[in-house]
Design an enzyme around this catalytic site. Structure first.
Site, mmCIF file in Angstrom:
data_model
loop_
_atom_site.group_PDB
_atom_site.id
_atom_site.type_symbol
_atom_site.label_atom_id
_atom_site.label_comp_id
_atom_site.label_asym_id
_atom_site.label_seq_id
_atom_site.Cartn_x
_atom_site.Cartn_y
_atom_site.Cartn_z
ATOM 1 N N CYS A 60 2.351 -1.296 6.769
ATOM 2 C CA CYS A 60 1.118 -2.008 6.385
ATOM 3 C C CYS A 60 0.039 -1.456 7.300
ATOM 4 O O CYS A 60 -0.393 -2.098 8.237
ATOM 5 C CB CYS A 60 1.300 -3.507 6.590
ATOM 6 S SG CYS A 60 2.581 -4.204 5.531
ATOM 7 N N LYS B 290 -2.838 0.567 14.618
ATOM 8 C CA LYS B 290 -1.503 0.782 15.190
ATOM 9 C C LYS B 290 -0.981 2.168 14.838
ATOM 10 O O LYS B 290 -0.326 2.818 15.654
ATOM 11 C CB LYS B 290 -0.557 -0.332 14.738
ATOM 12 C CG LYS B 290 -1.071 -1.665 15.234
ATOM 13 C CD LYS B 290 -0.262 -2.834 14.855
ATOM 14 C CE LYS B 290 -1.018 -4.111 15.207
ATOM 15 N NZ LYS B 290 -2.276 -4.306 14.434
ATOM 16 N N ASP C 216 3.272 -4.397 10.299
ATOM 17 C CA ASP C 216 2.202 -5.298 10.767
ATOM 18 C C ASP C 216 1.881 -6.156 9.545
ATOM 19 O O ASP C 216 1.022 -5.822 8.739
ATOM 20 C CB ASP C 216 0.999 -4.461 11.228
ATOM 21 C CG ASP C 216 -0.101 -5.308 11.818
ATOM 22 O OD1 ASP C 216 0.123 -6.496 12.081
ATOM 23 O OD2 ASP C 216 -1.213 -4.762 12.003
ATOM 24 N N CYS D 97 -0.411 -11.127 13.055
ATOM 25 C CA CYS D 97 -1.506 -11.722 13.836
ATOM 26 C C CYS D 97 -1.662 -13.191 13.446
ATOM 27 O O CYS D 97 -2.728 -13.615 13.013
ATOM 28 C CB CYS D 97 -2.808 -10.949 13.629
ATOM 29 S SG CYS D 97 -3.322 -10.798 11.925
HETATM 30 C C1 LIG Z 1 -2.584 -6.962 9.163
HETATM 31 S S1 LIG Z 1 -3.150 -5.755 8.057
HETATM 32 C C2 LIG Z 1 -2.633 -4.271 8.836
HETATM 33 C C3 LIG Z 1 -3.479 -3.824 9.981
HETATM 34 C C4 LIG Z 1 -3.092 -2.436 10.507
HETATM 35 N N1 LIG Z 1 -1.685 -2.341 10.818
HETATM 36 C C5 LIG Z 1 -3.868 -2.026 11.741
HETATM 37 O O1 LIG Z 1 -3.351 -2.073 12.859
HETATM 38 O O2 LIG Z 1 -5.027 -1.629 11.595
HETATM 39 C C6 LIG Z 1 -1.992 -5.910 6.753
HETATM 40 C C7 LIG Z 1 -2.063 -4.793 5.708
HETATM 41 O O3 LIG Z 1 -0.953 -4.970 4.831
HETATM 42 C C8 LIG Z 1 -1.309 -4.446 3.584
HETATM 43 N N2 LIG Z 1 -0.296 -4.923 2.623
HETATM 44 C C9 LIG Z 1 -0.109 -6.168 2.173
HETATM 45 N N3 LIG Z 1 0.967 -6.217 1.353
HETATM 46 C C10 LIG Z 1 1.473 -4.957 1.290
HETATM 47 C C11 LIG Z 1 2.562 -4.369 0.617
HETATM 48 N N4 LIG Z 1 3.362 -5.083 -0.181
HETATM 49 N N5 LIG Z 1 2.779 -3.056 0.778
HETATM 50 C C12 LIG Z 1 1.964 -2.309 1.573
HETATM 51 N N6 LIG Z 1 0.909 -2.819 2.233
HETATM 52 C C13 LIG Z 1 0.667 -4.132 2.107
HETATM 53 C C14 LIG Z 1 -2.714 -4.927 3.390
HETATM 54 O O4 LIG Z 1 -3.397 -4.127 2.456
HETATM 55 C C15 LIG Z 1 -3.282 -4.790 4.812
HETATM 56 O O5 LIG Z 1 -3.958 -3.571 4.962
#
Ligand SMILES: C[S@@+](CC[C@H](N)C(=O)[O-])C[C@H]1O[C@@H](n2cnc3c(N)ncnc32)[C@H](O)[C@@H]1O
Length: 459
Positions: free
Chosen positions: A271, A277, A333, A386
């Protein structure tokens, strides 16, 4: 004060006002703030998305830098202290909020935020709110009510402020109840108290933290992040264009390092966007596959990586359907309620719902199983979120241990997180709280609320 339904300009109004018919200085900023508050509360979309992060998009578009900064301050503090503001307005709206009053509620909230929390002359806050009401067909009949309510509020300011309670007033009831149940009364109060202060910026630096702290006017935290003394426009700061650092809360900088990624390690970040990250993993020399289902957010990751001169294999995909040769390590994440980020994004408290939790918990557990399946035997997995809600953290890992014999926990030790033993639980998992890492001033204190656990796929 009873929350209004979205019958004001929030739901349907013109995208980027100020209105041409009244060019009074300062009015555009007030209108933009009221529009942004209306948008967020009626759509449950984040403030940053609706108002624009300062790049010419959203409700603040067209405002000059000073006006944009003021609109941003008004909207942010409105959410930070929304409970106090609504309670105070309710005192002076003897018959409650009138029905079919257009944008009245949002105009009152924005004005009350100025009267109670910002360094704005009372007459300016009141007069501009009356003007804003006159410009809105629904609110116009109530312009004199706006005047009377706000003048009364200004007179009662000290009393309102001294009676306001961070947990009982400025935290939605369902969240206050959860934090009391999960952390106890004293810690729940400390969390809510920490949400009152707007934090400054934390930077993850590529190298020479001491040097960057000196150059940018900041301090090096025990965890290695650089914390700036004041909140500034980041793109103008030394080292931004050269890609020497990126903005990331000090707690958010911890999970990726727990993977122990180094040169040659193939890591999947499930994610990944916008990439904080992933950037750490790439900087450590790992070969990173950055997966996210949002193409839009991955564009931001790609731009960040270009600025930072880092490389990753970027894949738009639902992580649950992503396939590839097994990786040495995986990072999740997870998408979550994000209640750990309320200090930085106070709107989160008012747009999330308890009812959002079950679907997120289900998705997180499927992401965990997928990560275990796509990691080589003996490989490492870090799961983080988070969130302050244990269902998305401690509970998620406890459930994984029960259902998936392929995974085992590898405890985190204090030396890996800058010696912050207050942030480790008995199982060796990371649990940071907004009230952790107390510094010399409230603005220099605190961490985002994060959970992280390190796992190994059994050899
Ligand atoms: C908390 S944010 C991630 C922040 C990132 N890791 C960073 O450090 O900048 C969660 C991310 O999960 C993605 N997401 C949600 N469900 C997902 C899925 N089923 N598969 C892939 N990505 C997903 C969202 O689009 C979002 O960008």
């Amino acid at each position: 004060m009873r929350p209004n339904r979205p019958n004001g300009f929030g739901a349907r109004g013109p995208k980027n006002s100020p209105p041409a018919q009244d060019a009074t200085p300062g009015l555009a900023a007030r209108l933009a703030a009221a529009h942004a508050i209306a948008d967020v509360l009626s759509s449950a979309h984040p403030l940053e998305e609706r108002a624009g992060a300062g790049d010419g998009e959203g409700r603040y578009a067209g405002l000059e830098a000073r006006e944009r900064a003021l609109a941003r301050s008004i909207a942010t503090v409105s959410f930070r202290r929304l409970g106090t503001i609504r309670k105070a307005l309710g005192r002076f709206l003897e018959k409650g909020l009138p029905r079919r009053a257009g944008a009245l509620e949002w105009i009152l909230i924005a004005a009350a935020a100025q009267l109670l929390f910002l360094d704005v002359p009372d007459h300016a806050a009141v007069d501009l709110a009356v003007r804003a009401a006159r410009l809105d067909p629904g609110a116009a009949p109530f312009a004199s009510l706006v005047n009377a309510v706000l003048r009364n509020l200004a007179r009662a300011r000290e009393e309102v402020l001294s009676a306001a309670d961070p947990l009982d007033d400025d935290t939605p009831h369902w969240l206050a109840q959860r934090w009391r149940a999960n952390y106890g009364e004293a810690t729940a109060r400390q969390i809510a108290r920490a949400h009152r202060d707007e934090p400054t910026l934390d930077l993850s630096v590529k190298s020479d933290a001491e040097g960057w702290a000196r150059r940018l006017g900041g301090v090096v935290l025990p965890t290695g992040s650089v914390r700036l003394e004041s909140h500034v426009a980041i793109a103008e700061l030394d080292g931004y264009a050269a890609g020497e650092w990126w903005v990331q809360d000090a707690a958010a900088a911890l999970p990726a390092r727990l993977l122990g990624a180094g040169a040659g390690l193939r890591v999947v970040d499930f994610c990944a966007a916008p990439g904080g990250k992933s950037a750490e993993l790439a900087l450590a020399g790992a070969s990173v596959t950055a997966v996210d289902r949002s193409a839009e957010r991955l564009k931001r990751l790609a731009a960040n990586f270009e600025r930072l001169r880092l490389e990753a294999d970027i894949v738009v995909s639902n992580a649950l359907s992503f396939e590839g040769a097994p990786f040495d390590a995986a990072l999740i994440d997870a998408p979550c309620l994000a209640t750990g980020t309320i200090r930085r994004h106070p709107d989160v408290a008012w747009i999330k719902r308890q009812g959002d939790l079950p679907a997120l918990v289900e998705l997180q557990s499927r992401l965990l199983d997928k990560a275990v399946a796509l990691t080589k035997p003996g490989g490492t997995i870090v799961y983080c979120a988070c969130s302050l809600e244990p269902e998305e953290g401690e509970g998620q890992i406890a459930a994984l241990m029960r259902r998936n014999p392929d995974a085992r926990r590898i405890p985190i030790v204090r030396e890996e997180i800058g010696g912050l033993s207050e942030c480790l639980n008995a199982a060796g998992e990371l649990r940071t709280l907004p009230c952790h890492l107390q510094g010399p001033t409230p603005r220099l204190s605190g961490l985002d609320g994060f959970f992280a656990a390190r796992l190994q796929r059994r050899p």
